[in-house]
Design a protein around this motif. Structure first.
Motif: not given
Length: 439
Positions: A137-149, A188-203
Motif C-alpha cells: 500500500p501507499t501512504l501520502d503517495g509513498e509505499p509503506v515498506d513491509g506491509l501488504q494490503h 520488511q517493516v523499516d519503521h513501526v510508526e509508518s505501519m501505525i500511521r497507515y492503520l490509523k487511516r484505514h479503519e
C-alpha cells in the motif's frame, strides 16, 4: 523419535518455562556451512550430501536440531517426508541448473558467479506469485515498506527482525525473503510508526497478520514493539501470528529463554478483548506427534489464543488422504482448528511438489469424508491467486459437460467474495489460470 504417551488434558496457566519441561532451551539450527556438525548428516551417502549442498546454492537451507532429532526418520532418507520438506534436492532445481552449478564448482568459480546463477534461477521460478508486489500500500503517495494490503479487512505485517525461520521449507513461496536476490522487493517493516500511521487511516482494517519469515524467531521484546501499538487501535479486533515454529521448534513457547514473555504478550492481546489467532502450519502428522508440540499447543491455548492450521498439499510429502485424515484428527484432538488445504503455489520448485488440481481435490474429498464434523472446518482445495482465494468446491455437470465448481473465499474486489463460477474439468491443470471457464 520421541512420541507423547498421553494427551495434555488441559492447558495450564503458567507463563514461565516449567521445570518439568526440562532445562531452558536454545535454538540450534544448521545451514549449508554448518550441517557437517550434525551426526545424522555425516551418516548419509556422500552422493546425497553433495546433492543437497548443490541444491542449497539456489534454495535457502536451514534445519533445526529438534527436527533432526525428533521428526526425521534417518533410516528412510531420502524418502522420509520431513527430510524432503527441508533438505533441497537436485530435482527441485530448474532445468539445466544442476549442471551449471556443478561446472561452477569444478572450476571453483568466485562467489559472484554463483550469485548470478542464483538470480537467473529465481527469475525463472516466479519469485513473487499472485502479484505480491502489487499488494504494497501507499501512504501520502509513498509505499509503506513491509506491509501488504490485498484484502479490505486484513493487513499483513513483515517485521524486519523476523526475516528467517527456525527451518526453511523447500517449497516455500516466500523463499526470496531469505535470499540475496538482486532487484527483488523484500517485504520488511523499516519503521513501526509508518505501519501505525497507515492503520490509523484505514479503519476498514480489523485484522492484522504478523508474518515473515516467522515472527516467532524474534525475541519477545521485538515482537511486543509491533503488537503493543495495535492494542491502542480500537478498529483492530483480531491479531494473527503466522508461524511454522510449532513444527520446527515448539520450545519457542515452552522452554526457550523468553517463552514466558511471549506467552504473557499473547495473554495481553486476549485480555484486551481482541481475538488472538495463532496461524500455524503443520505439513505432516508426524509434526504433531511429540510431547513437546503438545505442551506448546496447550501453552498457547492457556493464554486464550486460538490455533488454526493450514498447509499446501505436496507431492512426495503429504499426497495421501491418510496423511490428511491423521493430521486433521490430531488437530481436533489437541485443540487446533483445521483451516486451509492449499494447492501448492506456482513458484519455486513447483514442478517437484505440485499435484494436478484434480488429484488434489480427490485427496481432499477422500480425507474430508473420513473426519468428524469438528474437522470439517477445513476448506480446500484453495488457491491464493491474484484475484483472491479461490476454492474448488467440487465437481458437477452443466448441460452434460463435466465442470469444477469454484468459489471466491476472499477477493481483492470485496464484491466478488462468495461468487461461484465454473470451469471445465481438467486432469492436468495445476493452477486456476490453467483452467478454461465454462459458459
Amino acid at each position: 523419535m520421541q512420541r507423547s504417551s498421553e494427551l495434555v488434558a488441559r492447558p495450564t496457566q503458567s507463563f514461565d518455562p516449567c521445570p518439568d519441561n526440562g532445562p531452558v532451551s536454545k535454538l540450534e539450527a544448521f545451514n549449508r556451512q554448518t550441517i557437517g556438525r550434525l551426526p545424522q548428516w555425516r551418516g548419509l551417502p556422500r552422493a546425497l550430501r553433495e546433492e543437497v549442498l548443490l541444491a542449497s546454492r539456489i534454495f535457502p537451507f536451514r534445519v533445526s536440531r529438534y527436527v533432526c532429532d525428533e521428526l526425521i526418520d534417518w533410516r528412510a532418507v531420502p524418502d522420509d517426508p520431513i527430510f524432503r520438506l527441508l533438505f533441497p534436492m537436485r530435482e527441485m532445481l530448474p532445468a539445466g541448473y544442476a549442471a551449471r552449478l556443478e561446472e561452477l564448482e569444478q572450476v571453483r568459480a568466485p562467489r559472484a558467479a554463483f550469485r548470478l546463477a542464483l538470480n537467473d534461477a529465481w527469475a525463472e521460478m516466479n519469485p513473487h506469485p499472485a502479484g505480491q508486489t502489487d499488494n504494497v500500500p501507499t501512504l501520502d503517495g509513498e509505499p509503506v515498506d513491509g506491509l501488504q494490503h490485498k484484502y479490505r479487512e486484513t493487513v499483513l505485517v513483515f517485521p524486519r527482525e523476523g526475516q528467517t525461520c527456525h527451518a526453511h521449507c523447500t517449497y516455500c513461496f516466500r523463499a526470496p525473503q531469505f535470499l540475496p536476490l538482486e532487484g527483488e522487493a523484500k517485504f520488511q517493516v523499516d519503521h513501526v510508526e509508518s505501519m501505525i500511521r497507515y492503520l490509523k487511516r484505514h479503519e476498514e482494517v480489523s485484522s492484522v497478520l504478523i508474518t515473515g519469515g516467522d515472527p516467532m524467531v524474534m525475541r519477545a521484546r521485538s515482537l511486543t514493539r509491533y503488537i503493543e501499538p495495535l492494542l491502542e487501535l480500537e478498529h483492530i479486533t483480531s491479531i494473527r501470528i503466522g508461524s511454522k515454529s510449532l513444527g520446527f521448534y515448539p520450545q519457542v513457547v515452552t522452554r526457550d529463554v523468553d517463552a514466558g514473555a511471549k506467552l504473557r504478550l499473547f495473554e495481553r492481546i486476549t485480555r484486551s478483548g481482541r481475538h488472538l489467532a495463532f496461524m500455524t502450519q503443520f505439513s505432516h502428522p508426524r509434526e504433531m506427534e511429540t510431547s513437546e508440540v503438545e505442551r506448546a499447543i496447550a501453552a498457547i491455548r492457556s493464554t486464550g489464543g486460538v490455533l488454526r492450521s493450514q498447509s499446501p498439499v505436496l507431492r512426495r510429502i503429504n499426497d495421501r488422504a491418510e496423511d490428511w485424515r491423521r493430521l486433521w484428527d490430531l488437530q481436533v484432538k489437541l485443540g487446533v482448528v483445521p483451516y486451509y488445504f492449499f494447492q501448492a503455489r506456482n513458484t519455486g520448485s513447483e514442478d517437484y511438489f505440485q499435484l494436478s488440481l484434480s488429484r488434489a481435490l480427490d485427496i481432499f474429498q477422500d480425507a474430508y469424508r473420513q473426519v468428524t464434523g469438528l474437522g470439517r472446518t477445513v476448506r480446500g482445495v484453495v488457491m491464493s491467486a491474484y484475484d483472491g482465494k479461490v476454492q474448488i468446491v467440487g465437481r458437477s455437470e452443466i448441460a452434460g459437460e463435466p465442470v469444477f465448481v469454484l468459489k471466491f473465499l476472499q477477493a481483492r474486489d470485496p464484491d466478488r467474495v462468495g461468487d461461484v463460477f465454473f470451469a471445465r474439468q481438467s486432469e492436468t491443470a495445476k493452477w486456476v489460470d490453467e483452467l478454461e471457464l465454462a459458459s
